[in-house]
Design a protein around this motif. Structure first.
Motif, short mmCIF file in Angstrom:
data_model
loop_
_atom_site.label_atom_id
_atom_site.label_comp_id
_atom_site.label_asym_id
_atom_site.label_seq_id
_atom_site.Cartn_x
_atom_site.Cartn_y
_atom_site.Cartn_z
N GLU A 11 64.36 -12.98 -0.37
CA GLU A 11 64.78 -11.81 -0.15
C GLU A 11 66.19 -11.64 -1.17
OE1 GLU A 11 63.94 -9.14 1.61
OE2 GLU A 11 62.47 -9.94 3.00
N ILE A 12 66.77 -12.60 -1.11
CA ILE A 12 68.08 -12.65 -1.92
C ILE A 12 67.82 -12.65 -3.30
CG2 ILE A 12 70.05 -14.20 -2.52
CD1 ILE A 12 70.47 -12.54 0.13
N LEU A 50 76.50 -17.22 8.10
CA LEU A 50 75.36 -16.61 8.58
C LEU A 50 74.91 -17.45 10.15
CD1 LEU A 50 72.99 -16.64 5.72
CD2 LEU A 50 73.91 -14.78 6.65
N SER A 62 62.54 -17.88 3.37
CA SER A 62 62.41 -16.50 3.59
C SER A 62 63.74 -15.84 3.05
CB SER A 62 62.29 -16.05 4.97
OG SER A 62 62.17 -14.65 5.51
N TYR A 63 64.78 -16.31 3.43
CA TYR A 63 66.11 -15.80 2.77
C TYR A 63 66.17 -15.61 1.31
CZ TYR A 63 71.04 -14.76 3.16
OH TYR A 63 72.15 -14.04 2.88
N LEU A 86 70.23 -23.52 6.04
CA LEU A 86 69.33 -23.13 4.92
C LEU A 86 68.54 -24.25 4.23
CD1 LEU A 86 71.60 -20.23 3.39
CD2 LEU A 86 69.65 -19.90 4.87
N ALA A 98 63.73 -20.77 7.38
CA ALA A 98 64.52 -19.51 7.42
C ALA A 98 65.09 -19.49 6.03
CB ALA A 98 65.48 -19.94 8.47
N GLU A 101 76.02 -20.89 5.06
CA GLU A 101 75.23 -21.35 5.95
C GLU A 101 76.38 -20.91 7.41
OE1 GLU A 101 72.43 -24.92 4.95
OE2 GLU A 101 74.62 -25.23 5.00
#
Length: 308
Positions: free
Chosen positions: A75-76, A51, A71-72, A55, A68, A48
């Motif tokens: 993707e990860i 970035l 969504s992350y 999170l 957020a 965190e």
């Protein structure tokens, strides 16, 4: 070019975050990763901080992903899965490599799959993974090295190697043809016609080619040739089918030409791939093999591939 280092967190931080996001628990993530709870908490906090984004929402002894973070996490998770798959493939084939190939369903099952053994025997270090794709896609967004493409000679962001042309023939079951007394091209206007979603104007082109006037052409719609062929075998109607994909059905008499008028498709078969992968050894070997295989099939066994 790789993004700046500050946007590339270490795998340990990403693994801790993904495990906690998936399980919804620091305790469960720690157990899965064989770490202490405090170690997982520190790694997530470090991520965190790197970035600059929160999170998780921390409420007493529980955690909950922020918008957020949700969504992350998606993707990860995909990125980590791709890294894991790539590592497993490399370990299984350290010399030959892996070719991830997208295929068209019927072409893959009827033409390619029966011949793949010959390719693998000639290239023992290569592994091929097959996935189905009906339409072009962005190579940059999927971990696919190449694709079998039927259509116009274009693929956004991809190179194309020509494979072969295609001829189609209107086919039906013997009983269906006898029942409806099909003899002339215009006769098909009086029976159910089976259409392919990917070739919506195929019947119009065939009727025009045969000089048959028509106002509209309707009928059942299918998304795959194999399903349309089975429907034709079942006596549901007449389907325009690629000759090279229905040889067995024609030999066995399950299908017969409803009207013996072939037409060459406007589109052709191609091997599509991103330009930067052109010289990737497994892809180069496959491209050379499939081109030669189709060439020998056309010249040596013309009954299996009709090119018009």
């Amino acid at each position: 070019m790789l993004p700046a280092r500050r946007f590339l967190p270490s795998l340990s931080l990403l693994a801790a975050f993904e495990a906690a996001a998936r399980t919804g628990s620091i305790t469960a993530a720690a157990k899965e990763l064989d770490l202490t709870q405090s170690a997982v908490s520190r790694q997530i906090k470090a991520l965190e901080n790197q970035l600059g984004i929160e999170l998780f929402l921390r409420e007493r002894q529980t955690i909950r992903l922020t918008i957020a973070g949700e969504s992350y996490a998606r993707e990860i998770r995909d990125a980590l899965q791709r890294i894991s798959t790539a590592s497993l493939n490399l370990r299984a084939n350290p010399k030959g490599g892996t070719l991830n190939l997208a295929i068209l369903p019927t072409f893959g099952t009827r033409w390619l799959a029966p011949r793949l053994g010959a390719f693998l025997s000639a290239n023992p270090g290569i592994t091929i993974n097959l996935v189905t794709r009906l339409r072009p896609f962005d190579f940059r967004l999927e971990s696919i090295d190449a694709a079998i493409h039927f259509g116009q000679p274009s693929w956004p962001g991809g190179e194309l190697s020509f494979l072969m042309k295609e001829t189609t023939l209107p086919c039906c079951s013997p009983a269906f043809k006898a029942m409806h007394k099909l003899d002339q091209p215009a006769d098909v206007l009086d029976v159910p016609l089976l259409h392919l979603a990917t070739r919506p104007d195929a019947w119009e082109r065939w009727l025009t080619h045969c000089g048959v006037p028509f106002e509209s052409v309707t009928g059942m719609l299918f998304d795959q040739f194999a399903t349309a062929a089975q429907a034709a075998i079942g006596g549901i109607g007449v389907a325009l089918l690629p000759v090279f994909l229905i040889q067995e059905e024609l030999r066995r008499g399950q299908l017969v030409p409803a009207i013996d008028r072939e037409i060459e498709s406007r589109e052709c078969y191609y091997l599509a791939y991103p330009k930067e992968r052109m010289d990737y050894p497994p892809l180069a070997a496959f491209r050379e093999w499939i081109t030669a295989e189709i060439g020998s099939t056309e010249t040596g066994r013309p009954d299996l591939v009709a090119t018009g």
